[in-house]
Design a protein around this motif. Structure first.
Motif, PDB file in Angstrom:
ATOM      1  N   CYS A   1      39.173 -10.758 -30.336  1.00 40.66           N
ATOM      2  CA  CYS A   1      39.558  -9.124 -30.469  1.00 40.66           C
ATOM      3  C   CYS A   1      38.446  -8.541 -31.047  1.00 40.66           C
ATOM      4  CB  CYS A   1      40.793  -9.283 -31.094  1.00 40.66           C
ATOM      5  SG  CYS A   1      42.227  -9.732 -30.364  1.00 40.66           S
ATOM      6  N   THR A   2      38.649  -7.142 -31.387  1.00 38.65           N
ATOM      7  CA  THR A   2      37.738  -6.340 -32.068  1.00 38.65           C
ATOM      8  C   THR A   2      37.871  -5.965 -33.358  1.00 38.65           C
ATOM      9  OG1 THR A   2      39.008  -4.214 -31.360  1.00 38.65           O
ATOM     10  CG2 THR A   2      37.561  -5.376 -29.675  1.00 38.65           C
ATOM     11  N   GLY A   3      38.997  -6.304 -34.293  1.00 35.14           N
ATOM     12  CA  GLY A   3      39.423  -5.841 -35.330  1.00 35.14           C
ATOM     13  C   GLY A   3      38.415  -6.040 -36.464  1.00 35.14           C
ATOM     14  N   PRO A   4      38.523  -5.517 -37.570  1.00 36.64           N
ATOM     15  CA  PRO A   4      37.680  -5.555 -38.904  1.00 36.64           C
ATOM     16  C   PRO A   4      37.557  -7.092 -39.399  1.00 36.64           C
ATOM     17  CG  PRO A   4      39.789  -4.624 -39.226  1.00 36.64           C
ATOM     18  CD  PRO A   4      39.942  -4.803 -38.130  1.00 36.64           C
ATOM     19  N   PHE A   5      38.607  -8.014 -39.016  1.00 38.15           N
ATOM     20  CA  PHE A   5      38.475  -9.339 -39.198  1.00 38.15           C
ATOM     21  C   PHE A   5      38.578 -10.053 -38.236  1.00 38.15           C
ATOM     22  CE2 PHE A   5      40.320  -7.547 -43.228  1.00 38.15           C
ATOM     23  CZ  PHE A   5      39.475  -8.183 -44.372  1.00 38.15           C
ATOM     24  N   SER A   6      37.774 -11.380 -38.144  1.00 34.10           N
ATOM     25  CA  SER A   6      37.863 -12.290 -37.019  1.00 34.10           C
ATOM     26  C   SER A   6      38.503 -13.509 -37.490  1.00 34.10           C
ATOM     27  CB  SER A   6      36.321 -12.777 -36.859  1.00 34.10           C
ATOM     28  OG  SER A   6      35.760 -13.187 -37.809  1.00 34.10           O
ATOM     29  N   LEU A   7      38.912 -14.385 -36.580  1.00 32.50           N
ATOM     30  CA  LEU A   7      39.729 -15.362 -36.751  1.00 32.50           C
ATOM     31  C   LEU A   7      38.514 -16.553 -36.986  1.00 32.50           C
ATOM     32  CD1 LEU A   7      42.203 -17.176 -37.038  1.00 32.50           C
ATOM     33  CD2 LEU A   7      42.082 -17.564 -34.539  1.00 32.50           C
TER      34      LEU A   7
ATOM     35  N   GLU B   1      42.561 -18.756 -41.717  1.00 28.17           N
ATOM     36  CA  GLU B   1      41.399 -17.996 -42.164  1.00 28.17           C
ATOM     37  C   GLU B   1      40.887 -17.029 -41.538  1.00 28.17           C
ATOM     38  OE1 GLU B   1      39.087 -21.075 -43.954  1.00 28.17           O
ATOM     39  OE2 GLU B   1      40.753 -22.273 -44.855  1.00 28.17           O
ATOM     40  N   LEU B   2      40.663 -15.939 -42.281  1.00 25.68           N
ATOM     41  CA  LEU B   2      39.994 -14.652 -41.316  1.00 25.68           C
ATOM     42  C   LEU B   2      38.785 -14.243 -42.260  1.00 25.68           C
ATOM     43  CD1 LEU B   2      42.764 -12.164 -40.807  1.00 25.68           C
ATOM     44  CD2 LEU B   2      42.470 -14.334 -39.584  1.00 25.68           C
ATOM     45  N   ALA B   3      37.524 -14.042 -41.417  1.00 27.83           N
ATOM     46  CA  ALA B   3      36.437 -13.634 -41.999  1.00 27.83           C
ATOM     47  C   ALA B   3      35.915 -12.115 -41.563  1.00 27.83           C
ATOM     48  CB  ALA B   3      35.282 -14.371 -41.519  1.00 27.83           C
ATOM     49  N   ALA B   4      35.429 -11.417 -42.580  1.00 23.18           N
ATOM     50  CA  ALA B   4      35.074  -9.946 -42.323  1.00 23.18           C
ATOM     51  C   ALA B   4      34.062  -9.892 -41.110  1.00 23.18           C
ATOM     52  CB  ALA B   4      34.306  -9.217 -43.717  1.00 23.18           C
ATOM     53  N   ASN B   5      34.465  -8.944 -40.204  1.00 21.15           N
ATOM     54  CA  ASN B   5      33.709  -8.578 -38.940  1.00 21.15           C
ATOM     55  C   ASN B   5      32.634  -7.938 -39.441  1.00 21.15           C
ATOM     56  OD1 ASN B   5      32.847  -8.160 -36.538  1.00 21.15           O
ATOM     57  ND2 ASN B   5      34.515  -7.110 -35.696  1.00 21.15           N
ATOM     58  N   GLU B   6      31.151  -8.435 -39.452  1.00 25.71           N
ATOM     59  CA  GLU B   6      30.051  -7.590 -39.935  1.00 25.71           C
ATOM     60  C   GLU B   6      29.906  -6.659 -38.743  1.00 25.71           C
ATOM     61  OE1 GLU B   6      28.955  -7.707 -42.796  1.00 25.71           O
ATOM     62  OE2 GLU B   6      30.368  -9.201 -43.659  1.00 25.71           O
ATOM     63  N   GLY B   7      30.320  -6.930 -37.522  1.00 20.33           N
ATOM     64  CA  GLY B   7      30.012  -5.932 -36.600  1.00 20.33           C
ATOM     65  C   GLY B   7      30.918  -4.949 -36.214  1.00 20.33           C
ATOM     66  N   TYR B   8      31.821  -4.730 -37.025  1.00 23.72           N
ATOM     67  CA  TYR B   8      32.964  -3.874 -36.911  1.00 23.72           C
ATOM     68  C   TYR B   8      32.404  -2.547 -36.521  1.00 23.72           C
ATOM     69  CZ  TYR B   8      37.531  -1.693 -37.315  1.00 23.72           C
ATOM     70  OH  TYR B   8      38.694  -1.114 -37.256  1.00 23.72           O
ATOM     71  N   TRP B   9      32.956  -1.924 -35.682  1.00 21.88           N
ATOM     72  CA  TRP B   9      32.651  -0.362 -35.421  1.00 21.88           C
ATOM     73  C   TRP B   9      33.090   0.739 -36.437  1.00 21.88           C
ATOM     74  CZ3 TRP B   9      36.571   3.164 -34.986  1.00 21.88           C
ATOM     75  CH2 TRP B   9      37.936   2.807 -34.786  1.00 21.88           C
ATOM     76  N   GLY B  10      33.947   0.053 -37.222  1.00 21.57           N
ATOM     77  CA  GLY B  10      34.288   1.069 -38.507  1.00 21.57           C
ATOM     78  C   GLY B  10      33.765   0.464 -39.655  1.00 21.57           C
TER      79      GLY B  10
END
Length: 542
Positions: free
Chosen positions: A212-218, A228-237
C-alpha cells in the motif's frame, strides 16, 4: 405503541452534547467508583508528538484475521490497516472529509464520479501509484460474488474505468450518496494491483504480505505474537516520528490494563470501556482521552423465529431497560443513554432536522407499559438466548442488566459466552448465529450520515440478519436522494420505523477511549482512527 415520548430537557442536553469536541475526564466522587466524563467536550486529536521514537508498542484486543483492507470491517483490523492502506478520500479527526489519494473528486452528474489521482505517490516498494491500481482496488469489490466486507457500498456501481493516466471514473446505475462517502473508509483503500494479483488469497495474510502507500509499511506479521510496522521513508506526506509501530494481541481486559499501567504497552484504543478504566484515568503513567465517536452499543435481534420475533416483546424489553443505570455503572460514566441508533455525531447535514427528530424518543424505562406488552404478546415458551463476548466486563454486566429487566416483566433470558476471537463471526456467518436470539455489539456507521447506520436494515444489506424490510421504501429512496433536506426527511422517517419496531435495541452512545503512555502523544482521539493514519503524528514528548 407509546415508546416515543418527548425527552426531558436534561436528557436532550446530554444527547446534544455529543456533537461538541474537546476532552476532559475527572474521577467521580459519587457511587459505583465510576468516572465523570464531560461528554459535551469530546476530543478529536491529542497533542502531536515532537520527538523521534524508536518504537511505539500498541495493543489490539485480538489478532486481525486479515490486513487486506477489503476484509477490515472490525476494530483490530481497521486499527492496523488505517496506517498502511490509504483511501481515495480521508476522514478527518472532526469526522469531515478531505482529499486523500485522490487530489480531486468531481461529479459532472449524479451518476458519474471522477477521481484525479494524487501525483508523486509511491507504494512501499517504490513503484508509483497509478490509475490502474485505483481501478483494480475498486473493481475487486464489484459484483454478486465479491467477498469484500464493504461490498454493499458498491451495489449501485455499474463500472470503474481508467479514463486518463491520472484519472478513474466511476459510473453508477443510480445516484448513491453512500458510495461517495464510503470512499473515505477502507472501502476506498488502494492496494498495489501487481502485488495483490501475485499473492492471490494469501494477500493480506501473514504469509502473503501487503503493498500500500501509507505512512507505515508492513515489516512483519508474526502469527499469534505480533504485527510490526516500519515508518515509510518514501511517504508522500510527513514521515512519522515513530520508526516502528508494534502491535500485540492481549484480549484479556485486566491484562491489557496492567500492561498499559506498567509501560509494557504504550497505547490502546478500547471499543468498550475496560473494567480498569478508573485505574487508567487515575494513573500517573498514562493519559486517557475520550473522543468524538460514531460508535453505539446495541442489542441485535439475530432471528425472528425465536423469543424476540414478536415486536411487542422487543418493545417491552427496551422499555424495561434502565439505560441511565447501564451507562453509569456498566460504562463507568463513559457513555450516555441512547434513544436511537444514530446519535448526534451522525448529523453531518440538516442538523436541526435530526436534532428535532431525536426529541421524539425517550430513554426512560416504563415497566408498567412493558408488562402490558408482554401480557398482550404472551411470554415466549423457551428462554431468550443472548450471545455475550468473552473477556468483556461490559458484555457480561449488560447481560445482567437485560436479564434483570426481562425478569421484572416476565421474560426468561439466558446468555451464551462466545470467545472474543470468534465473536466477529456473528456478523457474517449465519451458522455462528444458530441457537442465538440476540447479541450485544458495539457497532457503527462509517461516516457522519445517519443513513449509513439505518441502511443496515435495508432488506439487501448484509447486516440485516432477519429479513426485516419495514423501512425499505424510505431507505432506498434516501440512498438515491442527492438533496440534503429531502434525504434527511426520508432518513428521519426510516428512523421512526426502526426505533418503533426495534430490530436492534439502542442502549448507549460510546465515545472513543484512547490510552497513551505519557512518554508519547499524538494519536488521533476520534473515531477517524479506524480509517485514517492515526499513528502518523505520534512522537515522543519532552
Amino acid at each position: 405503541m407509546s415508546r416515543r415520548r418527548i425527552l426531558t430537557a436534561s436528557a436532550a442536553l446530554a444527547v446534544i452534547g455529543l456533537t461538541l469536541t474537546g476532552c476532559t475526564a475527572a474521577q467521580n466522587d459519587g457511587e459505583e467508583g465510576g468516572l465523570s466524563i464531560d461528554l459535551a467536550d469530546l476530543a478529536t486529536t491529542t497533542e502531536p508528538g515532537t520527538q523521534p521514537v524508536d518504537e511505539v508498542k500498541w495493543n489490539l484486543p485480538y489478532e486481525p484475521m486479515s490486513l487486506d483492507p477489503i476484509f477490515g470491517f472490525n476494530y483490530a483490523e481497521n486499527t492496523v490497516t488505517a496506517n498502511l492502506c490509504e483511501s481515495l478520500v480521508r476522514l478527518t479527526p472532526e469526522l469531515a472529509t478531505e482529499p486523500g489519494l485522490a487530489s480531486a473528486v468531481e461529479q459532472p452528474d449524479d451518476t458519474t464520479i471522477v477521481y484525479t489521482i494524487r501525483d508523486g505517490v509511491t507504494f512501499w516498494n517504490g513503484n508509483p501509484l497509478t490509475a490502474e491500481d485505483v481501478a483494480y482496488s475498486l473493481q475487486r469489490q464489484l459484483g454478486e460474488t465479491a467477498t469484500s466486507y464493504f461490498s454493499s457500498y458498491f451495489q449501485n456501481v455499474d463500472s470503474v474505468e481508467v479514463t486518463a493516466p491520472d484519472q478513474v471514473t466511476v459510473k453508477l446505475t443510480q445516484p448513491d450518496v453512500l458510495f461517495t462517502q464510503a470512499m473515505g473508509t477502507a472501502a476506498g483503500a488502494i492496494v498495489e494491483k501487481a502485488a495483490a494479483e501475485a499473492e492471490g488469497e494469501a494477500f493480506g495474510t501473514p504469509s502473503g504480505g501487503l503493498s500500500c502507500t501509507g505512512p507505515f509499511s508492513l515489516a512483519a506479521w508474526n502469527s499469534g505474537k505480533s504485527i510490526e510496522l516500519a515508518a515509510n521513508e518514501g511517504y508522500w506526506g510527513e514521515v512519522p516520528l515513530a520508526a516502528k509501530l508494534s502491535f500485540s494481541f492481549i484480549a484479556d481486559e485486566s491484562t491489557a490494563v496492567n500492561a498499559l499501567r506498567t509501560g509494557d504497552v504504550d497505547g490502546q484504543y478500547f471499543y468498550l470501556p475496560p473494567a480498569g478504566l478508573t485505574q487508567l484515568a487515575n494513573s500517573d503513567e498514562v493519559t486517557t482521552s475520550y473522543g468524538k465517536s460514531l460508535v453505539f452499543w446495541t442489542m441485535v435481534t439475530a432471528n425472528f423465529d425465536g423469543g424476540l420475533g414478536d415486536e411487542r416483546i422487543r418493545q417491552a424489553l427496551s422499555l424495561a431497560i434502565d439505560r441511565a443505570a447501564l451507562t453509569k455503572v456498566v460504562f463507568q460514566g463513559a457513555g450516555i443513554p441512547a434513544t436511537t441508533l444514530a446519535g448526534p455525531d451522525y448529523w453531518g447535514y440538516e442538523t436541526e432536522a435530526f436534532e428535532e427528530a431525536s426529541k421524539e424518543f425517550s430513554a426512560d424505562a416504563d415497566l408498567d407499559e412493558a408488562k402490558q406488552l408482554v401480557a398482550e404478546a404472551g411470554a415466549p415458551d423457551a428462554p431468550i438466548v443472548l450471545a455475550v463476548q468473552g473477556s468483556s466486563a461490559v458484555h457480561e454486566q449488560t447481560a445482567n442488566v437485560i436479564q434483570a429487566a426481562g425478569q421484572a416483566i416476565g421474560l426468561d433470558i439466558e446468555t451464551k459466552v462466545i470467545p472474543v476471537e470468534q465473536f466477529g463471526n456473528l456478523y457474517f456467518d449465519p451458522a455462528a448465529r444458530e441457537g442465538i436470539d440476540g447479541f450485544f455489539t458495539t457497532n457503527y456507521g462509517s461516516f457522519a450520515d445517519a443513513l449509513d447506520v439505518y441502511q443496515f436494515f435495508a432488506s439487501t444489506d448484509s447486516h440485516n440478519y432477519t429479513g426485516w424490510d419495514s423501512a425499505d421504501e424510505q431507505l432506498f429512496a434516501a440512498r438515491a436522494e442527492t438533496d440534503p433536506a429531502a434525504r434527511a426527511e426520508l432518513v428521519i422517517d426510516a428512523q421512526r420505523i426502526i426505533t418503533s419496531e426495534l430490530p436492534w435495541i439502542p442502549l448507549a452512545y460510546e465515545p472513543v477511549t484512547l490510552v497513551q503512555n505519557d512518554r508519547i502523544s499524538g494519536a488521533t482521539a476520534s473515531f477517524a482512527y479506524l480509517y485514517a493514519p492515526w499513528a502518523a503524528t505520534i512522537g515522543g514528548v519532552e
